[in-house]
Design a protein around this motif. Structure first.
Motif, mmCIF file in Angstrom:
data_model
loop_
_atom_site.group_PDB
_atom_site.id
_atom_site.type_symbol
_atom_site.label_atom_id
_atom_site.label_comp_id
_atom_site.label_asym_id
_atom_site.label_seq_id
_atom_site.Cartn_x
_atom_site.Cartn_y
_atom_site.Cartn_z
ATOM 1 N N ARG A 67 0.625 3.133 -6.644
ATOM 2 C CA ARG A 67 0.399 2.459 -5.359
ATOM 3 C C ARG A 67 0.862 1.024 -5.484
ATOM 4 N NH1 ARG A 67 -4.356 -0.243 -3.256
ATOM 5 N NH2 ARG A 67 -5.558 0.563 -5.031
ATOM 6 N N TYR A 73 1.579 -2.653 -9.379
ATOM 7 C CA TYR A 73 1.611 -1.204 -9.232
ATOM 8 C C TYR A 73 0.418 -0.594 -9.958
ATOM 9 C CZ TYR A 73 6.358 -2.540 -8.012
ATOM 10 O OH TYR A 73 7.443 -3.152 -7.436
ATOM 11 N N ALA A 129 -2.779 6.215 -9.902
ATOM 12 C CA ALA A 129 -3.614 6.905 -8.909
ATOM 13 C C ALA A 129 -5.092 6.862 -9.272
ATOM 14 C CB ALA A 129 -3.134 8.343 -8.749
ATOM 15 N N ALA A 163 2.158 9.060 -9.885
ATOM 16 C CA ALA A 163 2.085 8.354 -8.608
ATOM 17 C C ALA A 163 1.569 6.935 -8.825
ATOM 18 C CB ALA A 163 1.172 9.093 -7.636
ATOM 19 N N GLU A 189 0.802 -1.222 0.000
ATOM 20 C CA GLU A 189 0.000 0.000 0.000
ATOM 21 C C GLU A 189 0.844 1.285 0.000
ATOM 22 O OE1 GLU A 189 -3.092 0.173 -0.586
ATOM 23 O OE2 GLU A 189 -3.719 -1.904 -0.276
ATOM 24 N N GLN A 190 2.123 1.175 -0.260
ATOM 25 C CA GLN A 190 2.974 2.357 -0.298
ATOM 26 C C GLN A 190 2.754 3.135 -1.599
ATOM 27 O OE1 GLN A 190 7.025 1.652 0.818
ATOM 28 N NE2 GLN A 190 7.807 3.473 -0.206
ATOM 29 N N ILE A 191 2.681 4.459 -1.465
ATOM 30 C CA ILE A 191 2.579 5.344 -2.616
ATOM 31 C C ILE A 191 3.987 5.808 -2.975
ATOM 32 C CG2 ILE A 191 1.551 7.435 -3.572
ATOM 33 C CD1 ILE A 191 -0.486 5.301 -2.836
#
Length: 348
Positions: free
Chosen positions: A106, A120, A123, A104, A95-97
């Motif tokens: 996630r 991945y 956004a 961007a 869940e890291q952006i």
């Protein structure tokens, strides 16, 4: 957003370029070691700056170019923290952006093919890069690198299939020439996990496959755990006779400044028409051999082989084709004058 899907035919690997048009910052997903020059040529031609090289997992069929790209550009390297790969400067958690300016992504953990697989998502949830977790009408195998059919089913059915049906799926590989799908399509038509298949259906299918051991796994996985860094600085070969730049089209080019400084060490081949030669008499001081492009195939024997050959024309377009003809005829040390005589005369 600038987006390109690139392909390595040897490993059937897709590499993805994502970049922001305004900032010019770019990232590459799943770059391939032997395609580093191609990828950097495209980035340069588009006027971009590479900031990040990202791997979806430690591939077993090819070596990543992440370390090479960092060596060439100073970009960061990202992959799942659980992999523990060397040289990674941005370890990713579930869940890291992350991303670059204007782009961007996630990261979501989608283990099962390997323990360290990540997908991945953009956004807007319009695109997802699934690595080998979800492929077009299939999925990655689960019988090595801590793989698990049960975990793979959960990753696909609960995590990826929870994305919007319209979300476009971009896998790391395809062996049938397919290049894109969608979550909706795969939920309905995926041969292993689509059309309502439950965990038992999927696990029994995966266990029954009995696939052969990947041919390059013993070389690729250890290399990928080093982010592609060679054990003994074994870098991809580059021409040593000149300051060669490989274009995205695959043409070796050299600039006018280098040529002017090394005229004695190369054969300069002019492929312009005779009337063009008369229009630019000053350029003939540079030329050793004049053969119009339309006659080159029949007159290849007239091109000396004792020195590297630099082909030139007005703009650099015809000389690029001349280079291809020379390479087909066995000339290894050959390049096109990048901007042609037009660039040289403008600078002069």
């Amino acid at each position: 957003m600038i987006f390109r899907q690139l392909f390595d035919s040897t490993s059937s690997t897709y590499t993805y370029l994502l970049a922001d048009e305004q900032s010019g910052e770019a990232l590459l997903i799943d770059p391939v070691f032997v395609q580093m020059q191609r990828d950097l040529a495209l980035i340069e031609e588009l006027g971009l700056t590479l900031r990040l090289a990202v791997d979806t997992h430690a591939h077993a069929d090819h070596v990543t170019a992440a370390w090479l790209l960092r060596r060439e550009t100073g970009c960061d390297i990202a992959s799942a923290r659980v992999i523990g790969a060397e040289h990674v400067t941005l370890p990713l958690d579930d869940e890291q952006i992350f991303g670059v300016q204007g782009v961007a992504l996630r990261a979501i953990a989608t283990a099962g093919h390997t323990n360290g697989c990540m997908s991945y998502i953009t956004a807007d949830q319009g695109m997802v890069f699934t690595g080998d977790t979800l492929m077009i009408r299939g999925c990655g195998r689960s019988d090595f690198q801590e793989g698990s059919a049960q975990r793979l089913y959960e990753s696909i059915s609960r995590r990826l299939f929870s994305l919007p049906d319209s979300c476009v799926v971009y896998p790391a590989h395809d062996y049938q020439g397919r290049n894109v799908s969608s979550i909706g399509e795969e939920k309905q038509f995926n041969a292993r996990v689509g059309a309502g298949a439950n965990e038992t259906d999927f696990v029994e299918y995966m266990h029954a496959m009995k696939l052969p051991h990947p041919k390059l796994i013993d070389e690729a996985v250890p290399a990928n755990l080093r982010s592609g860094a060679p054990e003994q600085e074994e870098l991809p070969p580059r021409p040593r006779w000149g300051d060669i730049r490989l274009t995205y089209a695959g043409i070796p080019e050299i600039d006018e400044e280098w040529l002017e400084q090394h005229l004695d060490s190369v054969t300069v081949l002019d492929v312009r028409l005779p009337e063009e030669v008369r229009d630019y008499p000053l350029a003939q001081a540079l030329v050793d051999v004049h053969i119009p492009l339309g006659e080159l195939r029949e007159r290849l024997s007239e091109v000396p082989r004792d020195k590297p050959v630099v082909a030139l024309c007005r703009s650099g377009r015809r000389s690029a084709l001349a280079v291809s003809m020379l390479q087909e005829a066995g000339h290894e040390q050959v390049a096109s004058l990048s901007r042609g005589l037009r660039g040289m005369l403008q600078d002069g």
